[in-house]
Design a protein around this motif. Structure first.
Motif, mmCIF file in Angstrom:
data_model
loop_
_atom_site.group_PDB
_atom_site.id
_atom_site.type_symbol
_atom_site.label_atom_id
_atom_site.label_comp_id
_atom_site.label_asym_id
_atom_site.label_seq_id
_atom_site.Cartn_x
_atom_site.Cartn_y
_atom_site.Cartn_z
ATOM 1 N N LYS A 279 6.669 -3.961 0.116
ATOM 2 C CA LYS A 279 5.739 -3.718 1.213
ATOM 3 C C LYS A 279 5.067 -5.033 1.511
ATOM 4 N N LEU A 280 5.042 -5.438 2.782
ATOM 5 C CA LEU A 280 4.299 -6.640 3.161
ATOM 6 C C LEU A 280 2.890 -6.217 3.538
ATOM 7 N N VAL A 281 1.930 -6.691 2.784
ATOM 8 C CA VAL A 281 0.538 -6.330 3.051
ATOM 9 C C VAL A 281 -0.160 -7.549 3.640
ATOM 10 N N ARG A 282 -0.573 -7.414 4.918
ATOM 11 C CA ARG A 282 -1.259 -8.503 5.613
ATOM 12 C C ARG A 282 -2.615 -8.019 6.075
ATOM 13 N N HIS A 283 -3.430 -8.963 6.543
ATOM 14 C CA HIS A 283 -4.769 -8.581 6.994
ATOM 15 C C HIS A 283 -4.700 -7.586 8.151
ATOM 16 N N ASP A 284 -3.629 -7.671 8.968
ATOM 17 C CA ASP A 284 -3.552 -6.797 10.146
ATOM 18 C C ASP A 284 -2.643 -5.583 9.962
ATOM 19 N N GLY A 285 -2.183 -5.337 8.750
ATOM 20 C CA GLY A 285 -1.381 -4.134 8.561
ATOM 21 C C GLY A 285 -0.349 -4.240 7.457
ATOM 22 N N VAL A 286 0.376 -3.142 7.287
ATOM 23 C CA VAL A 286 1.342 -3.038 6.192
ATOM 24 C C VAL A 286 2.712 -2.707 6.761
ATOM 25 N N GLU A 287 3.736 -3.354 6.241
ATOM 26 C CA GLU A 287 5.103 -3.103 6.682
ATOM 27 C C GLU A 287 5.973 -2.817 5.467
ATOM 28 N N GLN A 288 6.648 -1.690 5.480
ATOM 29 C CA GLN A 288 7.543 -1.340 4.365
ATOM 30 C C GLN A 288 8.950 -1.815 4.687
ATOM 31 N N TRP A 289 9.546 -2.574 3.790
ATOM 32 C CA TRP A 289 10.935 -2.979 3.971
ATOM 33 C C TRP A 289 11.833 -2.020 3.204
ATOM 34 N N PRO A 290 13.071 -1.854 3.664
ATOM 35 C CA PRO A 290 13.985 -0.971 2.923
ATOM 36 C C PRO A 290 14.375 -1.588 1.590
ATOM 37 N N ASP A 291 15.026 -0.798 0.780
ATOM 38 C CA ASP A 291 15.569 -1.256 -0.493
ATOM 39 C C ASP A 291 16.644 -2.307 -0.211
ATOM 40 N N LEU A 292 16.452 -3.522 -0.716
ATOM 41 C CA LEU A 292 17.356 -4.633 -0.391
ATOM 42 C C LEU A 292 17.705 -5.413 -1.653
ATOM 43 N N ALA A 293 18.798 -6.161 -1.598
ATOM 44 C CA ALA A 293 19.093 -7.109 -2.670
ATOM 45 C C ALA A 293 17.997 -8.173 -2.656
ATOM 46 N N LYS A 294 17.679 -8.724 -3.826
ATOM 47 C CA LYS A 294 16.620 -9.737 -3.885
ATOM 48 C C LYS A 294 16.918 -10.925 -2.962
ATOM 49 N N GLU A 295 18.192 -11.249 -2.799
ATOM 50 C CA GLU A 295 18.580 -12.348 -1.889
ATOM 51 C C GLU A 295 18.256 -11.987 -0.444
ATOM 52 N N GLU A 296 18.421 -10.702 -0.100
ATOM 53 C CA GLU A 296 18.111 -10.265 1.271
ATOM 54 C C GLU A 296 16.607 -10.285 1.523
ATOM 55 N N VAL A 297 15.832 -9.871 0.528
ATOM 56 C CA VAL A 297 14.373 -9.957 0.638
ATOM 57 C C VAL A 297 14.003 -11.419 0.875
#
Ligand code: CTP
Ligand code: CA
Length: 223
Positions: A192-210
């Motif tokens: 999950k990307l947690v920023r001051h302006d909101g949260v975005e959930q990324w799907p399950d990915l290979a660490k290289e894809e992240v």
């Protein structure tokens, strides 16, 4: 991915990445450490380099190879990691992925501790380690983008939000590492990307894809 035609949007940009655990000595043969393979941090360093960034990777003790095209500083302890990170400033972006030991032994023994069966069992007095992300996030040479990671086993989002504020970061990449997820030490990550302006959930990915997605996002953000 956004940049897969060999573009170098990060050419001329400097990045600092921390990765792996730190080892805090108890005596010459024993240490305290976090669990961390270094796979996610190393992949991020490689992905930033692939986009043209000049990357300094400060790595704790790991068994994986140094990534290609990255300048690697190998350290053991949190204090050494902090010193190496500060020595690499200034930079345009800092991504702190290392699983830094929160405490070290207050006075590590010079000689191996010997056991005395049936007698004294040693107790370890601990002292707090420097918070490297917090130091960088509040530094006079603060990089334009400061990104932290947060491995949580519960309350992932609220813990990450608190860290965002406390550490002076622009973004916390949070992941749930509760044992049931099997994330720790594995090859995939669900963040999950947690920023001051909101949260975005990324799907399950290979660490290289992240890593590639994060590097692309950094490139966009640095313009
Ligand atoms: N971090 C750091 N130096 C430390 C501790 C943590 O740079 N001494 C960084 C990590 O690399 C990560 C972020 O801070 O990017 C969050 O680490 P985490 O261990 O989740 O946060 P803490 O503040 O140590 O809180 P806690 O362990 O209590 O959850
Ligand atoms: Ca910690």
């Amino acid at each position: 991915a956004l940049f897969d035609g060999g573009e170098k949007p990060l050419k001329g940009r400097k990045a600092i990445v921390t990765s792996g655990p730190t080892h805090e000595p108890i005596d010459p043969v024993r240490y305290i450490a976090n669990r961390s393979s270094g796979r996610q941090g190393h992949a991020i360093a490689a992905a930033l380099a692939k986009l043209g960034a000049e990357v300094t990777l400060v790595s704790g003790p790991v068994t994986i190879a140094d990534p290609f095209g990255v300048s690697v500083v190998h350290v053991e302890r949190a204090e050494e990691m902090r010193d190496a990170v500060l020595a690499a400033l200034p930079a345009d972006v800092a991504v702190m992925v290392a699983a830094v030991a929160d405490w070290r032994v207050a006075s590590a023994a010079d000689q191996k501790l010997k056991k005395h069966p049936g007698e004294s069992i040693p107790t370890l007095a601990l002292t707090e380690n420097p918070d490297i992300l917090k130091t960088v996030g509040h530094h006079t040479m603060r990089p334009k983008l400061v990104i932290g990671f947060a491995a949580e086993t519960q309350d992932v989002e609220s813990n990450a939000k608190a860290k965002l504020e406390r550490k002076g970061a622009d973004m916390i990449v949070a992941n749930d590492v509760s044992p049931a997820t099997g994330i720790m030490g594995g090859s995939r990550n669900s963040v999950k990307l947690v920023r001051h302006d909101g949260v975005e959930q990324w799907p399950d990915l290979a660490k290289e894809e992240v890593a590639e997605r994060l590097a692309a996002l950094i490139a966009r953000q640095l313009g």
